[in-house]
Write an enzyme that holds these catalytic residues in place. Sequence first.
Site, PDB file in Angstrom:
ATOM      1  N   HIS A  92       4.444 -27.219 -13.364  1.00 27.47           N
ATOM      2  CA  HIS A  92       4.517 -26.197 -12.299  1.00 27.47           C
ATOM      3  C   HIS A  92       5.635 -26.512 -11.305  1.00 27.47           C
ATOM      4  O   HIS A  92       5.502 -26.272 -10.099  1.00 27.47           O
ATOM      5  CB  HIS A  92       3.185 -26.081 -11.549  1.00 27.47           C
ATOM      6  CG  HIS A  92       2.038 -25.625 -12.405  1.00 27.47           C
ATOM      7  ND1 HIS A  92       1.657 -24.309 -12.501  1.00 27.47           N
ATOM      8  CD2 HIS A  92       1.188 -26.304 -13.214  1.00 27.47           C
ATOM      9  CE1 HIS A  92       0.624 -24.200 -13.315  1.00 27.47           C
ATOM     10  NE2 HIS A  92       0.325 -25.398 -13.777  1.00 27.47           N
ATOM     11  N   ASN A 103      -4.710 -20.280 -12.589  1.00 31.14           N
ATOM     12  CA  ASN A 103      -3.616 -19.731 -13.398  1.00 31.14           C
ATOM     13  C   ASN A 103      -3.790 -18.222 -13.539  1.00 31.14           C
ATOM     14  O   ASN A 103      -4.830 -17.677 -13.165  1.00 31.14           O
ATOM     15  CB  ASN A 103      -3.635 -20.350 -14.800  1.00 31.14           C
ATOM     16  CG  ASN A 103      -2.987 -21.743 -14.848  1.00 31.14           C
ATOM     17  OD1 ASN A 103      -2.275 -22.136 -13.939  1.00 31.14           O
ATOM     18  ND2 ASN A 103      -3.250 -22.463 -15.912  1.00 31.14           N
TER      19      ASN A 103
HETATM   20 FE1  HDE Z   1      -2.752 -28.558 -13.219  1.00 35.68          FE
HETATM   21  N1  HDE Z   1      -1.599 -30.022 -12.413  1.00 35.68           N
HETATM   22  N2  HDE Z   1      -3.577 -29.900 -14.491  1.00 35.68           N
HETATM   23  N3  HDE Z   1      -3.806 -27.065 -14.163  1.00 35.68           N
HETATM   24  N4  HDE Z   1      -1.950 -27.200 -12.023  1.00 35.68           N
HETATM   25  C1  HDE Z   1      -0.709 -29.861 -11.433  1.00 35.68           C
HETATM   26  O1  HDE Z   1      -0.513 -31.229  -9.524  1.00 35.68           O
HETATM   27  C2  HDE Z   1      -3.510 -31.228 -14.362  1.00 35.68           C
HETATM   28  C3  HDE Z   1      -4.664 -27.216 -15.206  1.00 35.68           C
HETATM   29  C4  HDE Z   1      -2.291 -25.881 -11.899  1.00 35.68           C
HETATM   30  O2  HDE Z   1       1.626 -24.867  -7.000  1.00 35.68           O
HETATM   31  C5  HDE Z   1      -0.177 -31.163 -10.897  1.00 35.68           C
HETATM   32  O3  HDE Z   1       0.452 -31.015  -7.496  1.00 35.68           O
HETATM   33  C6  HDE Z   1      -4.329 -31.868 -15.338  1.00 35.68           C
HETATM   34  C7  HDE Z   1      -5.473 -26.034 -15.386  1.00 35.68           C
HETATM   35  C8  HDE Z   1      -1.439 -25.238 -10.925  1.00 35.68           C
HETATM   36  O4  HDE Z   1       1.600 -26.981  -6.441  1.00 35.68           O
HETATM   37  C9  HDE Z   1      -0.975 -32.204 -11.688  1.00 35.68           C
HETATM   38  C10 HDE Z   1      -4.874 -30.852 -16.088  1.00 35.68           C
HETATM   39  C11 HDE Z   1      -5.049 -25.173 -14.412  1.00 35.68           C
HETATM   40  C12 HDE Z   1      -0.591 -26.224 -10.458  1.00 35.68           C
HETATM   41  C13 HDE Z   1      -1.832 -31.346 -12.594  1.00 35.68           C
HETATM   42  C14 HDE Z   1      -4.398 -29.617 -15.535  1.00 35.68           C
HETATM   43  C15 HDE Z   1      -4.016 -25.822 -13.669  1.00 35.68           C
HETATM   44  C16 HDE Z   1      -0.936 -27.438 -11.152  1.00 35.68           C
HETATM   45  C17 HDE Z   1       1.310 -31.274 -10.896  1.00 35.68           C
HETATM   46  C18 HDE Z   1      -5.763 -30.947 -17.297  1.00 35.68           C
HETATM   47  C19 HDE Z   1      -5.555 -23.743 -14.146  1.00 35.68           C
HETATM   48  C20 HDE Z   1       0.528 -26.070  -9.451  1.00 35.68           C
HETATM   49  C21 HDE Z   1       1.759 -31.086  -9.466  1.00 35.68           C
HETATM   50  C22 HDE Z   1      -7.021 -31.369 -17.097  1.00 35.68           C
HETATM   51  C23 HDE Z   1      -6.932 -23.682 -13.753  1.00 35.68           C
HETATM   52  C24 HDE Z   1       0.058 -26.270  -8.052  1.00 35.68           C
HETATM   53  C25 HDE Z   1       0.538 -31.093  -8.696  1.00 35.68           C
HETATM   54  C26 HDE Z   1       1.182 -26.023  -7.077  1.00 35.68           C
HETATM   55  C27 HDE Z   1      -0.316 -28.678 -10.925  1.00 35.68           C
HETATM   56  C28 HDE Z   1      -2.717 -31.886 -13.435  1.00 35.68           C
HETATM   57  C29 HDE Z   1      -4.734 -28.349 -16.082  1.00 35.68           C
HETATM   58  C30 HDE Z   1      -3.336 -25.169 -12.593  1.00 35.68           C
HETATM   59  C31 HDE Z   1      -0.171 -33.241 -12.422  1.00 35.68           C
HETATM   60  C32 HDE Z   1      -4.513 -33.363 -15.513  1.00 35.68           C
HETATM   61  C33 HDE Z   1      -6.566 -25.817 -16.424  1.00 35.68           C
HETATM   62  C34 HDE Z   1      -1.477 -23.775 -10.514  1.00 35.68           C
HETATM   63  O5  HDE Z   1      -1.811 -32.960 -10.858  1.00 35.68           O
END
Ligand code: HDE
Length: 705
Positions: free
Chosen positions: A89, A162
Amino acid sequence: MKAGRKGASSARESVSVHDQKLERGQGGDMHQVADGDTPLLTTAQGGPVADDLNTLKVGSRGPALMEDFHFREKIFHFDHERIPERVVHARGYGAHGYFETTRSLAEYTRADIFQRVGEKTPAFVRFSTVAGSKGSFDLARDVRGFAVKIYTQEGNWDLVGNNIPVFFIQDAIRFPDVIHAVKPEPDRAFPQAQSAHDNFWDFISLTPESMHMVMWVMSDRAIPRSFRFMEGFGVHTFRLVNEKDESTFVKFIWKPKQGLQSVVWNEAVKINGADPDFHRRDLWSAIKAGDYPEWELCVQLFDQEFADSFDFDVLDPTKLIPEEVIEPIPVGRLVLDRMPDNFFAETEQVAFMTQNVPPGIDFSNDPLLQGRNFSYLDTQLKRLGSTNFTHLPINAPKCPFHHFQQDGHMAMRNPVGRANYQPNSWGEGPRPDPRRGFRSFAAAEEGQKQRLRPESFADHYSQARQFYRSQTAVEQDHIARALTFELSKVETVVIRERMVAHLRNIDEGLAGQVAEKLGMRQMPAAAEAAVATRDDLELSPALSILRNGPDSFAGRKLGVLVGPGSDAALVNGLCEAFEAEGAMVEFIAPAVGGIEASDGSWIEADHMIDGGPSVLFDAVALVLSKEGAALLTEEATARDFVADAFSHCKFIGFTEGAGALLAKAGVEADADEGLVPLGEASAIEGFLKACRQLRLWAREEAVKL
Ligand code: HDE
């Protein structure tokens, strides 16, 4: 005079340009110097600066001097301007706004934000793509992040969702793998912001649990027209917990008031070249023009009994609960009405965390959510570099807060007084409150420690089939084409075959179409499935974009192609009608300075023809005199303007004079009802009515994009 341009419809801002006092220095350089109105330039330490254009040197052509503290400070700071981009992201765009509670959920939750109808709470939202780096283009085929931070009276609530309600994997431990696979391949460092490559499809074809998500990302949901026209989903099942400590399961959905809309793939590819910032610009323009995008927050509420009887496990993040099964109830509205003052300070430094939940909202055991609750805190330290990232204004709560955390890099808020621990005898400092504080729902848990996927997660194809079959024929066709395109970029034949083998479990027709378009000579056997695909799931019309169209052109953009002698009355009429609808109107002309219209008035252009291709608009009007059309038929970009609008199924209004340009672009003026003659001003209403359909999908079969 500028014909047809009225009110605040223009995306362009009026910027006042000041004449600055300039002094010519030695060697011809031009200095702007402080006068009474401008502040004095200083160093970061506050020291006044005399000269910001020349380093301190020995003589005018000699070596630079180390003692030039102004130069060293300026370059030192510049050298450190970047922070690590988000690992996923990375490319995003944010806006401020507010959440207004429209229905009390007091019966289900003690969350303060859901108690009082009509109360407004400040919010910040960041939309993003997942795979591309920070500088990538907006219209990648990708999932969009929809992260909302609501600054409630009982702490920040982050709903980090999302625009797609399911995910690729069922366990957080697989996240690094799916992300490594979609990102540029490590040896060659390409392709950027694309899933159309071997590594991604290799991983997917070896991961049957991703099949439902694959249907969504191959659908037009992954190429939205704008952030404003997307739904948002919390994805996981959460809990609401009330005063009596009773829990109700909940799924969160954001529904755009503007309706859903996507572009077509051929258009997306061209938008990425014409305006890589298409989605950013769209949000910026809409908010600056006072056309504030709005979403309704809906909740799907259910109890343990429903969870036990539902076809799938409610903890499985690759499954959704169809809206026809549990109706989403509107409980609030989110309005975005202010752009950040500074992109870096706010949009780049905002830190969303799934673990930010206020009392009354709690987690379920969804294994993705459980893993995310670790990741989002951890990643902020890497990105923002200090445990004190909550001191940044964008991340700080807006309610009173007190704790004993102290010191660390860049600590900006330090406790006063003697007590920096509790309990203490000084009568100082905050204390916990078992009644008001966050209490985890006391779910009873037992079992053996093991690494095991539940059996109830094993059906990987049934909801993929349900999604595909719930689409209109046009949308199904887009899915087949997207799959074909993506797999055509996969060089390893066995990976293509593995994917078609999965598709056979979803829909034989889809598999056949993709296999044929890929030029497969033999159909691979269907993939072995842990659970056979069900045929008995009711279709869910709510899953389709086209079945739920807004029937409005509000928030959309009309591009009016003008040239010398364009009919001024018609131009004015179009502006009036489309602006009254709540749409934006922009002019494209042979030169950006503009053109002289039929009545001698001057129409300023927003774009010259090379810079304003029709892919940037939702519908186009060719308001050309014979003379103007003759001029434009010579321009390849003008011919593309028309041909693209036609093949992207857009509505095209045209004057008689524009006939020559249509013909030169290979478009017959009476090809279909999407071509609307604009003989006189009375035809405008009919054109607008047609445009409310957004696209004439019936044309697609004829143009075979
Ligand atoms: Fe994320 N995801 N994610 N994700 N995600 C990040 O956090 C992660 C997942 C989502 O505008 C990171 O600050 C893992 C699902 C958004 O700043 C990180 C798993 C969904 C954003 C991270 C997921 C999301 C992130 C990277 C699997 C929808 C952007 C930067 C279990 C429900 C937020 C940060 C923004 C960002 C980890 C899966 C949505 C690395 C480990 C499912 C919208 O922490």
